[in-house]
Motif scaffolding. Structure first.
Motif, PDB file in Angstrom:
ATOM      1  N   UNK A 462      39.821  46.887  38.888  1.00 34.84           N
ATOM      2  CA  UNK A 462      38.618  46.059  38.808  1.00 34.84           C
ATOM      3  C   UNK A 462      38.927  44.715  38.161  1.00 34.84           C
ATOM      4  N   UNK A 463      39.689  44.748  37.076  1.00 32.09           N
ATOM      5  CA  UNK A 463      40.051  43.498  36.386  1.00 32.09           C
ATOM      6  C   UNK A 463      40.851  42.597  37.320  1.00 32.09           C
ATOM      7  N   UNK A 464      41.759  43.189  38.082  1.00 29.50           N
ATOM      8  CA  UNK A 464      42.568  42.400  39.021  1.00 29.50           C
ATOM      9  C   UNK A 464      41.700  41.706  40.064  1.00 29.50           C
ATOM     10  N   UNK A 465      40.767  42.458  40.665  1.00 26.40           N
ATOM     11  CA  UNK A 465      39.880  41.876  41.679  1.00 26.40           C
ATOM     12  C   UNK A 465      38.984  40.807  41.070  1.00 26.40           C
ATOM     13  N   UNK A 470      37.220  35.160  39.802  1.00 20.12           N
ATOM     14  CA  UNK A 470      36.937  34.144  38.790  1.00 20.12           C
ATOM     15  C   UNK A 470      37.864  32.938  38.946  1.00 20.12           C
ATOM     16  N   UNK A 471      39.109  33.197  39.346  1.00 19.34           N
ATOM     17  CA  UNK A 471      40.049  32.103  39.566  1.00 19.34           C
ATOM     18  C   UNK A 471      39.564  31.219  40.722  1.00 19.34           C
ATOM     19  N   UNK A 472      39.077  31.868  41.786  1.00 22.63           N
ATOM     20  CA  UNK A 472      38.531  31.098  42.920  1.00 22.63           C
ATOM     21  C   UNK A 472      37.326  30.275  42.484  1.00 22.63           C
ATOM     22  N   UNK A 473      36.470  30.884  41.689  1.00 21.36           N
ATOM     23  CA  UNK A 473      35.286  30.165  41.219  1.00 21.36           C
ATOM     24  C   UNK A 473      35.672  28.914  40.435  1.00 21.36           C
ATOM     25  N   UNK A 558      38.562  39.754  32.703  1.00 18.09           N
ATOM     26  CA  UNK A 558      38.985  39.002  33.886  1.00 18.09           C
ATOM     27  C   UNK A 558      38.719  37.515  33.715  1.00 18.09           C
ATOM     28  N   UNK A 559      37.571  37.165  33.119  1.00 19.64           N
ATOM     29  CA  UNK A 559      37.245  35.748  32.903  1.00 19.64           C
ATOM     30  C   UNK A 559      38.270  35.082  31.996  1.00 19.64           C
ATOM     31  N   UNK A 560      38.695  35.794  30.967  1.00 17.63           N
ATOM     32  CA  UNK A 560      39.708  35.241  30.056  1.00 17.63           C
ATOM     33  C   UNK A 560      41.021  35.004  30.788  1.00 17.63           C
TER      34      UNK A 560
END
Length: 1428
Positions: A462-465, A470-473, A558-560
């Motif tokens: 889940x963190x990977x996805x 978030x990187x795309x955002x 994931x955001x971090x």
């Protein structure tokens, strides 16, 4: 339109084609699976008994619903599909009810804060007294829905449809209690929530998506998290998911949107109908098998709503889902797609059974049938006492919800429902494999998650996805990237330029600490921006965790991770600029250590602010918490106050402050590598400016004043300096680095825990708030109730003829409208003709994109871009200055001041838009009539912000009617978002107005045939703004039917003419009827020629009459009257928004309190003198706090102003003054609170009145600066980017952070003089320190030895006369004790501060306040950012 525009009917959903597309992919995957299986085996391994071919059929349905095909040792392969039917028995839901809830005001919010502990104790020991009053929302519901069936849920607003859907979807946390039994394929609700959470989902009205992701990104994210691994197909999981995604898009006919942004109200993306289908595709990807859709067609036209419902049918049929849907204004084509229908009346189940038999059931009960009314509207109407009619012989027909419920329970449909439910339960009990297959399908679909987990992927999966998303955002948010990098680089350049090439002398000691602290603080406070970002992401988080896409705790981690590359690059650039421009030690190890430590401290602070954002329920709470914490981190970082000088009861803050360890490490890293020469003023005694008595370097009879110096030595080691000045040790660098890492990890863990436990599970539904009514309002409300009761008895009816003033006809000819586009212009309207007479109700209709709203805007003169041509005439004459005031325009978006009551909103409109000559009593009486007409007497004291969709619509129309439009009433989509009954009430109301003489032009989405017949005339447009028809409708629409029939389009007797005419011109899923374009048919028709003649006759008749137009005036009332009303409304609004004003006062009090506690009871020592300056400098924080709160409020109020200004209600000057006036009382209170806690606890001695005046002017400066920035910028996020830069520049160049003598000539010559903080700080310092005697403590004296044969005064007397200070022991011959200052002015005079200019400086700050206000007025006049 360009050549790439698709045909009009190419993007609609075809049920058969969608199912064929599904099976086409299934066959393709089967072939690949078989080929893959053959290639993976040797020829000799073929098992002849099994047919020679080892390849099995690939079951796409099984894959989507389960994950793989199940094998048993002794069985053939069989798919383990999920088939989940729903059974509910005795379902009863209890929510919050009881008395009206009064709006919380400023004073109440203050009292609740101070009474927090008693209230908490009362909750603990007397919990029943504070429990909400329970109210039963749903009463004893029963039924069953099998897999592959769709159920339509119908009822009036407030009847309980949403509650039923939430209860069925297992969303129980919003209610006090849910009783009865709900089972999913025999599995109870609790077990379903615990282990199979994502299998039962609820989709609310609004489409919640991340607007800056494309449709492809949105679906691939869902597939990655919910689809099982590709175990049987000869391709990778991502390839398979790509094909399934493509199939889903094709099934829903939105494959052309794959690379288009999803968008929302503020981000341009796919259309509303396409966004609805993206929601369906996401639901498909979630693999949920019980879906509840709540009024998801709101705002869609009939054609798009039909496509949407067909998509749900596809989803239900292909995946064997169980689907519940509530819809408003469902057409007959939509209704026929459903298997069953549930009708609810005030929380009672009054019908549940086959959809095709429901109408006949209610007719059988004795209700009168209306053949032209859609079945959905008819069924809902049977629950409405005001709409339903009974058959003449129906004497025992039910009249109340209880009677309707009883009738249903005695009917055959109740028996059938019970049999159906019993049969399904028996089937489930007798076929254990159904439930086993479901459990097995869920189990084998896991991809790393534990068997008992409701999630498909493991936590790290889940963190990977999420990290990828978030990187795309971040990457796609170009504006944010450019502004964050641009702001960071600009700040670095300004800071580096300010501290350019610091010398390796004693003078560079303190300034090195300054630049390091500023570099640390800027990035740490940049993390403050995480608060709104964290808050804004909550709705999508709650939705996707409800779908069981991921654990809520995976998102912060994931955001971090996703933010690391961006923040690292940004801070690397920042650190390079600062480090080398400021002239730090040119050493690779030094820079890398500096960068590592600064970045680690940033990550710790970012994690802290994100934790605040997750923990707090709203932005104001988080803002209060963060704003309380920020001053503490600055005060107790070890820079302003060394740890050994901190108050003993507060120094513990120093040890829990991440900023402290960051600053320690940066300072130790730099100082441990340098030595500083002691020269100039740091040598005591020295020659000053005129003497030539003393050595220029440190001699045996002089001392270096830099902490850490050794008598007789000309240089000071940096390590000795930090030890003496700050009690720091250069060997602590890596210990501190480890502590920062520990802080970061601790805050990340706190985020995970907080996010997991605070995931919106305790959210309650919103309640309607009411204002406290005074005696006059109570009397008026009683009169309204009496009049309503009298009207119900037939004694009195409201006469609305007196309300109407419309007497002049409105005509328009050859209207064209062109707008600028890239590469030229585009025509949106083409030669539109028509007229509106007083006493007529005209409908403006057309397909989506035909230009209905555009046409209305053009005719109402609301467009401010583009070129309009043609003749638009009122009473046969060109439109005058009074046209905007004489017309009323009810816009589609219901924009109102949310804190006003219904009566206040109507009165505000009447007072400002009716002529000034009309007495106030007459306007008030008129408003009471409007309230009665709108049937809003029970909501007259309700706050607008809490009104439902229908009530807001009625209010929007009422606000326009309150102006007594003399000319015309325009309405844009007044029925959008309403249920069928509300829409009928609204159109019936418009019909009343028209019959009384009002001229009305109204756009409307495809109405029912009954609604349509209420209109007199129709203006019909097709794509491109071309006219198709403009003429009368007639009874039973016979004029319109005859026109279309003459030209080859026959409308059947049961067809809805409103829908038929759109299908005929090719606006719906059908192709255009006839071979010729309907626009050309119109231009060649007799009706067109008749229209032209009628317009000419109307113009001639009007011109024959004398011109009755009144003297042109821009506004109806004077500026003074406008200002009084606008200011009153703004003051009341803030009084009813305590979270806004109380947050500001709370922060002022907290900051002043902490500063006072830190510098409590200051004395006359040298250190206390420095602390007085620091305490004064904290006043500069106030504008930063105020600005961040003012800007969102101002921009929200500007949206209301833009709507009201278009009706010429009040001027931009009045708007700006009103906004300022509303802030003045609270600014005064905040200034008083800050002053009292600042001045007296710290024992300030300067003129108290002057200090208060300066604090008050600073407060006003902050208010107007925030308003000016908000007025100059289009959005809150853009305004917020200016704040840190402005505050940094103002604080840096005011002469405190960098003393005036060391400030570069370039900055000193202009920016220092222009800085309002220069006047603020210098005047307060001179006011406080003037003639303040300085008495050094023992440790503050500089001790030096006089030459042999001289006493201290003889050796240092000339020096003291030159630079000031005093000797404590002038006659001594050794250990001379020199105190640097004798009076306070000796401290501030070298800093270019003059006591005599303090009054001038006070009024200069006031002039800055006036300049900000003028900027706000000018920007409000010319920059409204409302292009239309």
């Amino acid at each position: 339109m360009g050549g790439g525009t698709p045909p009009e009917d190419s993007h609609h959903v075809d049920l058969q084609e969608a199912k064929e597309e599904f099976h086409r992919l299934e066959r393709t995957l089967t072939r690949r699976s078989q080929a893959s299986h053959r290639h993976s085996h040797h020829p000799g391994e073929v098992d002849v008994e099994k047919g020679g071919d080892q390849g099995e059929e690939f079951n796409l349905l099984a894959y989507l619903t389960a994950g793989m095909t199940r094998y048993d040792n002794n069985e053939a392969a069989r798919p383990t599909q999920k088939k989940v039917g729903v059974v509910w028995e005795g379902l009863t839901v209890t929510g919050v009810g009881g008395a009206k809830k009064q709006v919380q005001t400023f004073i109440v919010a203050m009292m609740e804060t101070f009474m927090f502990i008693p209230i908490l104790l009362l909750r603990l020991f007397r919990p029943k007294r504070l429990q909400p009053t329970p109210r039963t929302i749903l009463h004893d519901f029963n039924g069953a829905l099998r897999p592959g069936e769709m159920c339509l849920v119908l009822g009036r607003p407030g009847s309980g449809c949403t509650t039923f859907l939430k209860a069925i979807a297992n969303r129980r946390h919003e209610f006090l209690s849910v009783g009865g039994r709900v089972e999913y394929a025999g599995i109870g609700a609790e077990e379903m929530e615990r282990h199979f959470k994502g299998e039962v989902v609820y989709n609310q009205e609004d489409d919640i998506h991340l607007p800056t992701l494309t449709v492809h990104d949105t679906l691939s994210f869902a597939l990655e998290l919910k689809m099982p691994p590709a175990r049987l197909v000869g391709e990778t999981r991502s390839q398979l998911h790509k094909e399934i995604e493509t199939t889903m898009l094709k099934m829903l006919n939105i494959q052309h949107t794959a690379n288009t942004l999803v968008g929302n109200a503020h981000v341009r993306g796919v259309s509303g109908g396409e966004r609805k289908r993206v929601s369906i595709a996401e639901m498909m990807a979630s693999r949920a098998h019980v879906a509840a859709w709540d009024n998801s067609t709101r705002g869609l036209d009939a054609s798009t709503a039909l496509d949407y419902t067909k998509s749900l049918r596809v989803l239900t049929d292909t995946l064997n889902q169980t689907t519940f849907v509530s819809l408003y204004q469902a057409g007959e084509s939509i209704y026929q797609l459903f298997d069953k229908v549930l009708v609810i009346d005030q929380g009672r189940q009054v019908y549940f059974g086959p959809a095709q038999e429901a109408r006949q059931y209610f007719v059988g009960l004795g209700f009168k049938d209306f053949p032209r009314q859609t079945t959905a509207d008819y069924l809902t109407g049977c629950t409405d006492p005001n709409e339903r009619e009974y058959q003449e012989d129906a004497l025992s027909a039910p009249h109340t919800p209880q009677e309707l419920e009883a009738a249903f329970r005695e009917s055959e449909y109740w028996v059938k429902m019970q049999h159906d439910r019993t049969d399904y339960e028996t089937f489930i009990r007798g076929n254990k494999e159904v439930q086993e297959d479901f459990r097995e399908a869920v189990r084998i679909s896991k991809h790393g998650a534990s068997k008992r987990s409701p999630y498909t992927r493991s936590f790290f999966g889940q963190v990977k996805a999420l990290t990828g998303r978030q990187f795309k955002l971040e990457l796609q948010n170009h504006f944010h990237l450019m502004t964050s990098f641009g702001t960071s680089i600009t700040l670095a350049l300004v800071l580096g330029g300010t501290f350019l090439k610091l010398p390796l002398t004693a003078a560079g000691g303190f300034t090195r600490g300054s630049v390091l602290f500023m570099a640390l603080l800027l990035n740490a406070l940049d993390a403050f921006g995480e608060l709104p970002t964290t808050m804004m992401g909550r709705p999508i988080l709650w939705k996707q965790t409800a779908y069981a896409f991921y654990r809520s705790s995976a998102l912060p981690l994931a955001s971090t991770i996703a933010d690391l590359p961006f923040s690292f690059i940004r801070m690397t650039i920042f650190d390079i600029i600062i480090y080398f421009m400021a002239g730090m030690k040119l050493n690779a190890g030094g820079w890398f250590t500096f960068h590592l430590l600064n970045y680690t401290c940033f990550l710790s602070m970012q994690a802290l602010f994100r934790t605040f954002g997750i923990l707090c329920p709203n932005f104001n709470t988080a803002f209060r918490l963060a704003a309380m914490f920020v001053p503490l981190t600055i005060l107790y970082s070890g820079y302003l106050i060394p740890v050994f000088s901190m108050q003993r009861w507060l120094f513990w803050i120093y040890y829990i402050n991440p900023l402290n360890y960051g600053f320690q490490s940066l300072l130790e890293n730099e100082m441990g590598r340098i030595d500083m020469d002691c020269v100039g003023s740091y040598v005591v005694p020295n020659n000053g400016l005129t003497l030539n008595k003393y050595p220029n370097e440190v001699g045996p009879n002089q001392v270096c004043t830099l902490p850490g110096s050794i008598p007789g030595q000309a240089s000071v080691a940096g390590s000795d300096y930090v030890q003496a000045a700050f009690s720091m040790n250069v060997h602590w660098i890596w210990r501190n680095f480890g502590i920062l890492i520990a802080f970061f990890i601790a805050f990340e863990i706190a985020q995970l825990i907080a996010q997991e436990t605070n995931n919106g599970a305790n959210r309650r539904q919103g309640v309607q708030l009411f204002a406290h009514e005074n005696k006059e309002e109570k009397r008026l409300n009683d009169e309204l109730k009496n009049r309503r009761a009298a009207a119900a008895r037939g004694e009195k009816t409201q006469d609305i003829a007196s309300l109407i003033k419309s007497k002049e006809p409105f005509t328009f000819e050859a209207v064209n409208y062109h707008v600028p586009v890239t590469g030229g212009t585009r025509r949106l309207l083409h030669d539109v003709y028509g007229y509106v007479r007083p006493g007529t109700l005209t409908a403006l209709m057309g397909a989506s994109g035909a230009g209905k709203t555009t046409c209305l805007d053009v005719l109402a003169q609301r467009k401010n871009i583009g070129v309009i041509s043609g003749d638009i005439l009122m009473n046969g004459r060109p439109l005058g200055a009074n046209f905007a005031r004489g017309t009323a325009y009810a816009e589609q978006m219901d924009v109102h001041e949310g804190s006003a009551t219904v009566r206040e909103a109507l009165r505000f409109s009447a007072y400002l838009r009716q002529e000034a000559s009309v007495p106030k009593e007459e306007k008030d009486a008129y408003v009471e009539g409007i309230i009665e007409l709108l049937e809003m007497d029970d909501l007259s004291e309700a706050l607008v912000g809490g009104l439902g969709v229908e009530a807001r619509k009625r209010l929007t129309i009422g606000v326009e009617l309150a102006s007594k439009p003399q000319l015309l009433l325009f309405l844009d989509e007044p029925t959008s978002g309403l249920d069928g009954q509300s829409a009928w009430n609204l159109v019936r109301f418009l019909r009343k107005l028209a019959d009384s003489g009002q001229a009305i032009l109204c756009t409307i989405h495809q109405p029912s045939s009954l609604l349509f017949e209420s209109f007199d005339r129709l203006l019909l447009l097709q794509r491109g703004g071309e006219t198709v028809y403009c003429g009368p409708i007639g009874k039973d629409s016979h004029h319109l039917r005859d026109y279309f029939e003459r030209h080859g389009a026959h409308c059947g007797p049961t067809d809805n003419p409103a829908e038929f005419m759109l299908e005929a011109i090719g606006a719906g899923t059908s192709k255009r009827m006839g071979s010729k374009d309907w626009g050309e048919i119109w231009l060649e028709s007799e009706e067109y020629q008749l229209l032209r003649r009628e317009i000419e006759e109307i113009k001639a008749e009007a011109l024959a009459q004398p011109n009755t137009e009144e003297k042109p005036s821009f506004y109806a009332t004077s500026l003074v009257y406008q200002l009084r009303l606008v200011s009153e409304r703004a003051l009341v609004a803030l009084w009813r928004k305590p979270e806004y004003v109380w947050s500001r006062l709370f922060i002022h009090l907290v900051i002043s309190f902490w500063v006072s506690m830190t510098f409590l009871r200051l004395g006359n020592s040298l250190q206390d003198l420095q602390y007085r300056v620091f305490a004064i400098f904290f006043v500069t924080i106030l504008p930063a706090i105020i600005m961040s709160q003012i800007e969102p409020m101002f921009i929200a109020n500007r949206e209301i102003f833009v709507r009201e200004a278009s009706s010429r209600m009040y001027s931009p000057v009045v708007f700006a003054l009103g906004q300022l006036n509303s802030e003045l009382p609270y600014s005064f209170v905040c200034a008083v609170g800050y002053f009292l806690l600042m001045y007296y606890p710290m024992h300030f001695v300067g003129n108290a009145g002057y200090v208060f005046a300066m604090v008050l002017f600073t407060e006003l400066f902050g208010v107007t600066l925030g308003q000016a920035i908000a007025a100059l910028t289009p959005a809150v996020r853009i305004a917020a980017l200016f704040n840190p830069f402005l505050i940094l520049v103002l604080a840096t160049f005011c002469g405190v952070t960098i003393p005036y003598p060391t400030l570069g000539h370039f900055w000193r010559s202009w920016l220092y003089q222009l800085d309002p903080f220069t006047r603020l700080v210098s005047s307060l310092i001179s006011n406080e320190l003037h003639n303040l005697p300085v008495v050094c403590r023992e440790q503050e004296f500089y001790i030096f030895q006089p030459p042999s044969g001289q006493n201290c005064l003889e050796w240092a007397g000339d020096f003291i006369n030159e630079v000031g200070g005093y000797l404590a022991n002038g006659n001594a011959t050794s250990n001379c004790q020199y105190c640097q200052y004798k009076l306070g002015q000796e401290f501030y005079t070298p800093l270019n501060i003059d006591y005599s200019t303090r009054e001038r400086d006070l009024w200069i700050v006031f002039c800055f306040f006036i300049a900000n206000f003028i900027t706000t007025v000018v920007a409000s006049r010319y920059l409204r950012y409302a292009k239309r």
